[in-house]
Scaffold this active site. Sequence first.
Site, PDB file in Angstrom:
ATOM      1  N   VAL A 153      34.488  40.242  44.512  1.00 32.69           N
ATOM      2  CA  VAL A 153      34.648  39.736  43.142  1.00 32.69           C
ATOM      3  C   VAL A 153      33.952  40.636  42.123  1.00 32.69           C
ATOM      4  O   VAL A 153      33.686  40.229  41.004  1.00 32.69           O
ATOM      5  CB  VAL A 153      34.125  38.281  42.995  1.00 32.69           C
ATOM      6  CG1 VAL A 153      35.055  37.307  43.693  1.00 32.69           C
ATOM      7  CG2 VAL A 153      32.714  38.135  43.516  1.00 32.69           C
ATOM      8  N   CYS A 154      33.696  41.879  42.515  1.00 39.46           N
ATOM      9  CA  CYS A 154      33.084  42.822  41.579  1.00 39.46           C
ATOM     10  C   CYS A 154      34.145  43.789  41.087  1.00 39.46           C
ATOM     11  O   CYS A 154      34.872  44.380  41.883  1.00 39.46           O
ATOM     12  CB  CYS A 154      31.950  43.595  42.257  1.00 39.46           C
ATOM     13  SG  CYS A 154      30.971  44.486  41.054  1.00 39.46           S
ATOM     14  N   ILE A 155      34.252  43.952  39.759  1.00 40.52           N
ATOM     15  CA  ILE A 155      35.252  44.874  39.217  1.00 40.52           C
ATOM     16  C   ILE A 155      34.588  46.014  38.442  1.00 40.52           C
ATOM     17  O   ILE A 155      35.213  46.672  37.630  1.00 40.52           O
ATOM     18  CB  ILE A 155      36.276  44.130  38.330  1.00 40.52           C
ATOM     19  CG1 ILE A 155      35.585  43.235  37.296  1.00 40.52           C
ATOM     20  CG2 ILE A 155      37.232  43.296  39.192  1.00 40.52           C
ATOM     21  CD1 ILE A 155      36.514  42.604  36.286  1.00 40.52           C
ATOM     22  N   THR A 156      33.298  46.261  38.764  1.00 33.84           N
ATOM     23  CA  THR A 156      32.585  47.377  38.128  1.00 33.84           C
ATOM     24  C   THR A 156      33.381  48.670  38.264  1.00 33.84           C
ATOM     25  O   THR A 156      33.516  49.448  37.324  1.00 33.84           O
ATOM     26  CB  THR A 156      31.194  47.556  38.776  1.00 33.84           C
ATOM     27  OG1 THR A 156      30.436  46.365  38.578  1.00 33.84           O
ATOM     28  CG2 THR A 156      30.454  48.732  38.174  1.00 33.84           C
TER      29      THR A 156
END
EC number: 1.7.1.7
Length: 328
Positions: free
Chosen positions: A175-178
Amino acid sequence: MLNEFPIFDYEDIQLIPNKCVIKSRAEADTSVTLGNHTFKLPVVPANMQTILDENVAEQLAKGGYFYIMHRFDEAGRIPFIKRMHDQGLIASISVGVKDYEYDFVRQLKADAPEYITIDIAHGHADSVISMIQHIKKELPDTFVIAGNVGTPEAVRELENAGADATKVGIGPGKVCITKVKTGFGTGGWQLAALRWCAKAARKPIIADGGIRTHGDIAKSIRFGASMIMIGSLFAGHIESPGKTIEVDGEQFKEYYGSASQYQKGAYKNVEGKRILLPAKGHLQDTLTEMEQDLQSAISYAGGRQVADLKHVDYVIVKNSIWNGDASH
């Protein structure tokens, strides 16, 4: 230089078996020591609001597992430390690097937690180095974990500042979109980044993000992790704090990243997204399955304990571990 290293991620690697020396996988010891304490497994649930709350933290500590409480209920941190210590359990909390956190650390002198994690998205920063030094000065007996980082230079700098362990992983999480929002990160090559960082480390490394299967735990240890932080595999349990949502008669739990609009409020810049996960059973069932799978991995390694996984051979098989498995 990084270009001299092969670049790969978890799904690109297969570990190569050695002769088994134990009669049953139950003989394999999955315990690991971090600082002054030994834990049942080399895994720690991600310090995120949808993964754990005080009750889950307490359950983990009572069960002999490591945990890191998230930092999103700032006022609740000192009462939480007291609650844990009153029961003879370890206290493990997170802090940020804002100015008021310096006063907060000073307030902990009366009842210092055993572990503090300095938890910011880009941990190779002067602000983190300054906070490490502050905690070490005020609370010399507290074990300090600092992160997150993705380079050997960062690991060395944080260790030299006094960090007892560093957390490696920039944006590889589910769930990380960095990586999408900024163009930076270890998404897609997290395992190679772990290897690169571990070669420079003198102290423990916590691999953080990108774990999709229990086999990835063994792979993380092979490439230098002492502890593995896991988000999505620990999300969605009956005890998980995320909201339960019903869709077409099926139960789902929400899971969101630590810098998402759901956690930050709608108008802050975000580097996380929300997903719905099918509701799972009890957290303890997942922990038990992880332990059994890691015991099997140790037996395949020809070993008796977690450290034996560090010495196995491996092959790079580009994106093919799911070959022949139509379900993926």
